[in-house]
Scaffold this motif. Structure first.
Motif, PDB file in Angstrom:
ATOM      1  N   GLU A 195       1.245   9.287  -5.807  1.00  0.00           N
ATOM      2  CA  GLU A 195       1.689  10.667  -5.576  1.00  0.00           C
ATOM      3  C   GLU A 195       2.588  11.140  -6.707  1.00  0.00           C
ATOM      4  O   GLU A 195       2.481  12.279  -7.171  1.00  0.00           O
TER       5      GLU A 195
ATOM      6  N   THR B 217      -5.254   7.021  -7.519  1.00  0.00           N
ATOM      7  CA  THR B 217      -5.207   6.523  -6.145  1.00  0.00           C
ATOM      8  C   THR B 217      -4.250   5.336  -6.065  1.00  0.00           C
ATOM      9  O   THR B 217      -3.877   4.762  -7.099  1.00  0.00           O
ATOM     10  N   SER B 218      -3.903   4.977  -4.861  1.00  0.00           N
ATOM     11  CA  SER B 218      -3.045   3.805  -4.681  1.00  0.00           C
ATOM     12  C   SER B 218      -3.756   2.544  -5.171  1.00  0.00           C
ATOM     13  O   SER B 218      -3.126   1.634  -5.691  1.00  0.00           O
TER      14      SER B 218
ATOM     15  N   ARG C   2       0.895   4.010  -2.881  1.00  0.00           N
ATOM     16  CA  ARG C   2       0.596   5.396  -2.525  1.00  0.00           C
ATOM     17  C   ARG C   2       1.692   6.321  -3.036  1.00  0.00           C
ATOM     18  O   ARG C   2       1.431   7.389  -3.588  1.00  0.00           O
ATOM     19  N   SER C   3       2.937   5.886  -2.899  1.00  0.00           N
ATOM     20  CA  SER C   3       4.068   6.672  -3.377  1.00  0.00           C
ATOM     21  C   SER C   3       4.011   6.854  -4.898  1.00  0.00           C
ATOM     22  O   SER C   3       4.228   7.949  -5.418  1.00  0.00           O
TER      23      SER C   3
ATOM     24  N   GLU D  43       0.836  -1.205   0.000  1.00  0.00           N
ATOM     25  CA  GLU D  43       0.000   0.000   0.000  1.00  0.00           C
ATOM     26  C   GLU D  43       0.870   1.254   0.000  1.00  0.00           C
ATOM     27  O   GLU D  43       0.601   2.205  -0.728  1.00  0.00           O
TER      28      GLU D  43
END
Length: 88
Positions: free
Chosen positions: A28, A39-40, A24-25, A20
């Motif tokens: 971004e 989104t992740s 997420r990284s 996750e």
């Protein structure tokens, strides 16, 4: 680490949290280059799509697949998914 592979040392929750965090990284990063609504979960759906037949690969390959995901590959996946009517 006691000599086992990282997957053997991590429990399912830790592995899921690590994946996750990586997704997420990457999300971004994609937002920084102009893809505002990534989104992740979108990243994970894109990366994991190719694992449907062969199963989840070793951790090092999974990390590489997430971190090396290109914006064009991501957008191609999202476009094809939209045409197919997939709702991830």
């Amino acid at each position: 680490m006691k000599g086992g592979s990282p997957l053997e040392e991590m429990n399912d929750v830790e592995l899921e949290q690590s994946i996750e965090m990586l997704c997420r990284s990457k999300a971004e990063e994609l937002r920084l280059v102009g893809y505002e609504y990534v989104t992740s979960k979108d990243v994970w759906n894109c990366v994991s799509h190719k694992y449907e037949k062969q199963g989840i690969p070793p951790l090092h390959q999974l990390v590489n697949d997430i971190l090396s995901l290109k914006a064009t590959s991501f957008m191609n996946f999202m476009t094809v998914s939209a045409y197919r009517g997939s709702s991830f």
